[in-house]
Every structure is written in C-alpha cells, then in structure tokens.
Design a protein around this motif. Structure first.
Motif, PDB file in Angstrom:
ATOM      1  N   ILE A 159       0.836  -1.202   0.000  1.00 36.16           N
ATOM      2  CA  ILE A 159       0.000   0.000   0.000  1.00 36.16           C
ATOM      3  C   ILE A 159       0.870   1.250   0.000  1.00 36.16           C
ATOM      4  CG2 ILE A 159      -1.713   1.339   1.286  1.00 36.16           C
ATOM      5  CD1 ILE A 159      -2.870  -1.297   2.302  1.00 36.16           C
ATOM      6  N   GLY A 160       1.846   1.312   0.901  1.00 40.50           N
ATOM      7  CA  GLY A 160       2.730   2.479   0.947  1.00 40.50           C
ATOM      8  C   GLY A 160       3.601   2.465   2.189  1.00 40.50           C
ATOM      9  N   LYS A 161       4.163   3.640   2.514  1.00 36.47           N
ATOM     10  CA  LYS A 161       5.040   3.784   3.675  1.00 36.47           C
ATOM     11  C   LYS A 161       4.553   4.923   4.563  1.00 36.47           C
ATOM     12  CE  LYS A 161       9.273   1.956   1.599  1.00 36.47           C
ATOM     13  NZ  LYS A 161      10.708   2.232   1.301  1.00 36.47           N
ATOM     14  N   VAL A 162       4.686   4.751   5.854  1.00 34.99           N
ATOM     15  CA  VAL A 162       4.254   5.747   6.834  1.00 34.99           C
ATOM     16  C   VAL A 162       5.168   6.980   6.761  1.00 34.99           C
ATOM     17  CG1 VAL A 162       3.917   6.246   9.288  1.00 34.99           C
ATOM     18  CG2 VAL A 162       3.341   3.980   8.370  1.00 34.99           C
ATOM     19  N   VAL A 163       4.570   8.165   6.712  1.00 30.91           N
ATOM     20  CA  VAL A 163       5.347   9.409   6.729  1.00 30.91           C
ATOM     21  C   VAL A 163       5.029  10.259   7.963  1.00 30.91           C
ATOM     22  CG1 VAL A 163       5.577   9.500   4.223  1.00 30.91           C
ATOM     23  CG2 VAL A 163       3.631  10.615   5.298  1.00 30.91           C
ATOM     24  N   LYS A 177       2.301   7.433   2.449  1.00 25.20           N
ATOM     25  CA  LYS A 177       2.579   7.785   1.058  1.00 25.20           C
ATOM     26  C   LYS A 177       2.351   6.559   0.191  1.00 25.20           C
ATOM     27  CE  LYS A 177       6.080   9.644  -2.072  1.00 25.20           C
ATOM     28  NZ  LYS A 177       7.478  10.118  -2.203  1.00 25.20           N
ATOM     29  N   PRO A 178       1.432   6.631  -0.786  1.00 22.09           N
ATOM     30  CA  PRO A 178       1.123   5.449  -1.598  1.00 22.09           C
ATOM     31  C   PRO A 178       2.337   4.988  -2.403  1.00 22.09           C
ATOM     32  CG  PRO A 178      -0.525   7.180  -1.890  1.00 22.09           C
ATOM     33  CD  PRO A 178       0.616   7.794  -1.155  1.00 22.09           C
ATOM     34  N   GLY A 179       2.440   3.668  -2.562  1.00 21.40           N
ATOM     35  CA  GLY A 179       3.502   3.141  -3.405  1.00 21.40           C
ATOM     36  C   GLY A 179       3.197   3.362  -4.875  1.00 21.40           C
ATOM     37  N   ALA A 180       1.921   3.333  -5.238  1.00 19.81           N
ATOM     38  CA  ALA A 180       1.504   3.494  -6.630  1.00 19.81           C
ATOM     39  C   ALA A 180       1.213   4.959  -6.939  1.00 19.81           C
ATOM     40  CB  ALA A 180       0.262   2.657  -6.911  1.00 19.81           C
ATOM     41  N   ASP A 181       1.304   5.281  -8.222  1.00 20.41           N
ATOM     42  CA  ASP A 181       0.982   6.627  -8.700  1.00 20.41           C
ATOM     43  C   ASP A 181      -0.464   6.623  -9.198  1.00 20.41           C
ATOM     44  OD1 ASP A 181       0.838   9.128  -9.800  1.00 20.41           O
ATOM     45  OD2 ASP A 181       2.310   8.794 -11.377  1.00 20.41           O
TER      46      ASP A 181
END
Length: 293
Positions: free
Chosen positions: A239-243, A259-263
């Motif tokens: 899904i993504g990484k915590v910011v 922050k999403p991994g995909a665009d």
C-alpha cells in the motif's frame, strides 16, 4: 562677468540634456538598421562577451563534469553495495521459500492468504471530473472479474473493483474521497499493527490509515500492506510507507498518514487479483454491514 559664465554654463547644461534626450529617443525608436556607432559598439561588446564567456563556460563545464564524475563514482559504490545486499536477500528469500513450502507440505496446507491469481487489464476510460476517483478497465465478468477484487500496479495497490459488466469493470481508487472505501491493512514491524485505510488527504496526497490503537508504536518509513483479513484482498499487497502519525481528536486511536507506493495520477496497465483461498460467507463477516476488504 561671473553672471555671464553662470548663464553660459546653464545654457550648455540645458543643451546637453536636450541632446541626450534626443539621442535616447533616437535609439529607442523602431528602425530597420542601426547607425554605424551603434553597430560598432554592439559588435565590439558582443566580441568581448564572446571572448570572456568561452573560457568561463569551459572552466565551469570542467568543474561540473568533475562534480558529475564524483557523484557517479559515489552512486556506483552505493549501487554495488545494494547489489551485494540484494544477492544476499535473494538467497535468504529462496531459503525461506523452500522452508515455507516444506512446512506447508508437512501441514497439508496448499493455499494461504497471500496466494492469488493475477488478471492483467488495461485502462480504457477515465473521467476528467473524477480523475482521482474512478478508472475503467477492459476486463469484466467474462474474464472472471468480481466486485471488490483488489487492483494493483507494479508499485502497489491502487483500489478495488466497484462494479462489473460483461466486458469491462469500474475500479474505485484509494484516492477517492468515499468514506465507505475501507481496506483492512497492517503496518509491518516487530509487532504487526492493524488498521483501516479510510480516506485520502488530497492536500498532502497521502492515504489515511485509521483505527490504530493509541499505544501502538509506529515509526516513519514502516511499510503498510493489506492484511488479507477482509476476505477479499490477498495478504501482503503493498500500500505504501508511513510518513507521519497523529492522534485523533479524542486521543483513543491514531491515524497514520501513508505515502502510496503506486501513482494514482498516471495509470495505464493494472492487475486484478483473484485470491486463491476460499472465501468465507460475506454475511458471516459483515452481519449486514459493509466492512473493509
């Protein structure tokens, strides 16, 4: 006598000002050709600028190339280090995969929550007014697509199937502002922390993972993946990484901004995931209420 010289100086000053203004006006007007003094001054200044700029640009370019060479050397060292680490990780993954297969054979388990069948699809439609909400793909019921199936790109999860026709499907993106668009997720760490992807911060372009217990320790950079506990999505989809992590207004839960991994902006090809493990009865899970996937 002094008065005469004073008047003479004043007259000369006025005449000089008039001549200067006239010259300025003459030089500013539109003309097809310049006068020979202007041409001479312009050519001379251009030649001097060229004479000075060539060695200056050469020296500047030399130092820029030297800096680029230094940066390339450092990047090369870092890439070599990563390649060595990658080879080590690949070896570890192969060993773990082998051990996992052996354990599954011993236990008689053929399928897990991670197993899924990928169904490739192409984006064929997107409404400019709902660019960050929906996409249409060229696969439908005839291809085995069903509602709520997870949709991913090479970089991570982008959404789930919202509706299906015979030949196409509508996919609801994670960047949609629909509050019912919830997905069961887990923040990976020494201890897995569960939450729900619920909402999107349009200003920061970040996903919001809510319902995280207030005592859970989450750090910046931790990965967020699907939990596989919502019965529809396979486990472990990126899904993504915590910011950022913040408390809710009552201090009972935390919200992780991810922050999403995909665009979500540029999507051309996707994969619809069909989970291999048998699904539980939806009524048993939801009891008449809609839950996250």
């Amino acid at each position: 006598m002094p008065q005469f010289f004073l008047n003479k100086r004043l007259i000369i000053l006025l005449v000089s000002i008039i001549v200067l203004v006239a010259l300025i006006g003459f030089s500013l007007r539109e003309r097809e050709k310049l006068s020979w003094p202007e041409q001479f001054i312009k050519d001379t200044s251009g030649w001097v600028q060229s004479l000075v700029s060539k060695p200056t640009n050469y020296v500047a370019g030399f130092f820029e190339n030297l800096q680029d060479l230094t940066n390339t050397y450092e990047e090369n060292k870092e890439l070599k280090s990563r390649i060595e680490n990658l080879a080590s990780l690949e070896a570890q993954v192969q060993e773990l995969k082998k051990d996992n297969e052996e354990l599954r054979d011993v236990l008689g388990e053929e399928k897990t929550l991670r197993d899924f069948e990928p169904l490739p699809a192409t984006v064929i439609g997107r409404n400019p007014d709902r660019w960050h909400e929906m996409i249409i793909i060229d696969k439908g019921k005839l291809n085995g697509i069903k509602k709520n199936m997870a949709v991913v790109t090479a970089n991570g999860l982008i959404g789930k199937v919202k509706s299906v026709t015979q030949f196409s499907s509508t996919v609801q993106l994670l960047s949609s502002m629909d509050p019912k668009n919830r997905i069961s997720a887990v923040v990976q760490g020494e201890t897995d922390i569960y939450g729900l992807v619920e909402g999107y911060d349009d200003e920061k372009k970040l996903l919001m993972v809510k319902a995280i217990p207030s005592g859970a320790k989450i750090e910046k950079g931790q990965k967020v993946v699907t939990s596989g506990l919502g019965d529809i999505f396979p486990q472990g989809l990126m899904i993504g990484k915590v910011v950022e992590v913040k408390q809710d207004q009552y201090g009972l839960n935390q919200t992780a901004l991810v922050k999403p991994g995909a665009d979500f902006y540029d999507i051309k090809t996707v994969m619809v995931t069909k989970r291999s493990m048998a699904q539980a009865d939806e009524k048993d899970l939801t009891d008449g209420k809609e839950e996250g996937s």
